[in-house]
Enzyme design. Structure first.
Site, short mmCIF file in Angstrom:
data_model
loop_
_atom_site.label_atom_id
_atom_site.label_comp_id
_atom_site.label_asym_id
_atom_site.label_seq_id
_atom_site.Cartn_x
_atom_site.Cartn_y
_atom_site.Cartn_z
N HIS A 19 74.16 65.41 26.82
CA HIS A 19 74.55 65.70 27.49
C HIS A 19 74.89 64.41 29.13
O HIS A 19 76.13 65.36 29.54
CB HIS A 19 73.37 66.81 28.19
CG HIS A 19 72.93 68.38 28.23
ND1 HIS A 19 71.62 68.39 26.72
CD2 HIS A 19 73.66 69.42 27.55
CE1 HIS A 19 71.53 69.30 25.97
NE2 HIS A 19 72.98 69.98 26.55
N LYS A 43 66.72 82.67 25.88
CA LYS A 43 65.90 81.98 25.27
C LYS A 43 64.98 81.77 26.46
O LYS A 43 64.35 81.86 27.38
CB LYS A 43 66.49 80.24 25.82
CG LYS A 43 67.84 80.60 24.88
CD LYS A 43 68.78 79.04 24.62
CE LYS A 43 69.15 78.69 24.17
NZ LYS A 43 70.48 76.99 24.28
N ARG A 92 81.06 70.60 21.09
CA ARG A 92 80.44 69.04 19.44
C ARG A 92 81.27 69.64 18.82
O ARG A 92 81.71 68.39 18.12
CB ARG A 92 79.43 69.17 20.04
CG ARG A 92 78.51 69.08 21.10
CD ARG A 92 76.96 69.98 21.02
NE ARG A 92 77.16 71.37 20.63
CZ ARG A 92 76.02 71.60 20.35
NH1 ARG A 92 74.76 70.81 20.61
NH2 ARG A 92 76.01 72.97 20.92
N SER A 130 69.81 71.10 21.66
CA SER A 130 68.05 70.15 22.43
C SER A 130 66.94 70.82 21.70
O SER A 130 66.03 69.99 21.13
CB SER A 130 68.11 71.41 23.52
OG SER A 130 69.38 70.68 24.45
#
Ligand code: COA
Length: 165
Positions: A19, A43, A92, A130
């Site tokens: 990040h 989440k 990514r 994460s």
């Protein structure tokens, strides 16, 4: 000339070096970058919003044109409220594409004047996320290569506490 303001939203549970790589690239492209701890309703974060804000602020304090805030609403509304015209997202791998594409199109439908810009982090971070960090930390692995020190320490404390140690 009008300032180019960008928002960089995410869950950041917790912030990783991947990040931070994206923030660094954003800072070079835009006059100011507002990192937003936003809500993804699907989440349940490990860290509280305040903890995530603290980790981000500590990790990004050396960037002059970055601020860090939280927002509990639509990201396009937050962007409008600070005159941002860009939403930054990291890309990514191809696996990110479909989800990011959908989100970018929905955000454009909600706010035609806001453009999503995808930035690619250094390849050494492309496999990072994460959840993997939380997972490694839960098993006591050393995550110092992947996260700022403040996060590494907090993860260690959290998982030691959970084990009652
Ligand atoms: N380096 C490392 N990891 C990265 C990364 C990078 N450069 N970029 C993304 N990731 C990881 C994140 O760590 C996260 O990992 P995890 O799923 O294991 O926790 C994952 O990729 C997803 O990234 P994140 O940026 O946290 O996205 P998200 O899907 O959790 O967040 C929001 C999406 C919060 C931006 C989105 O839900 C939102 O905008 N919410 C506000 C409400 C709203 O406007 N909704 C409408 C959207 S159309």
């Amino acid at each position: 000339m009008k300032k180019k303001i960008a928002v960089y939203p995410g869950t950041f549970d917790p912030v990783t070096n991947g990040h931070i790589d994206i923030v660094q690239r954003s800072c070079e492209l835009f006059d100011s970058v507002s990192v937003i701890v936003a809500k993804n309703p699907s989440k349940s974060p490990l860290f509280t919003t305040d903890e995530r804000l603290f980790f981000l602020r500590e990790s990004l304090k050396h960037f002059e044109n970055v601020d860090v805030n939280s927002f509990d609403g639509l990201i396009v509304d937050q962007a409008h409220s600070i005159n941002a015209t860009v939403i930054i997202r990291g890309m990514r791998a191809m696996s990110d594409f479909e989800y990011e594409f959908q989100m970018a199109l929905m955000n454009r439908k909600l706010a035609e004047d806001i453009t999503t810009v995808f930035l690619v982090p250094n390849e050494k971070y492309t496999y990072l996320n994460s959840s993997i960090i939380r997972h490694l930390a839960a098993f006591g692995s050393d995550v110092s290569e992947f996260v700022p020190k403040v996060v590494k320490d907090a993860l260690r404390e959290k998982y030691l506490k959970n084990k009652g140690m």
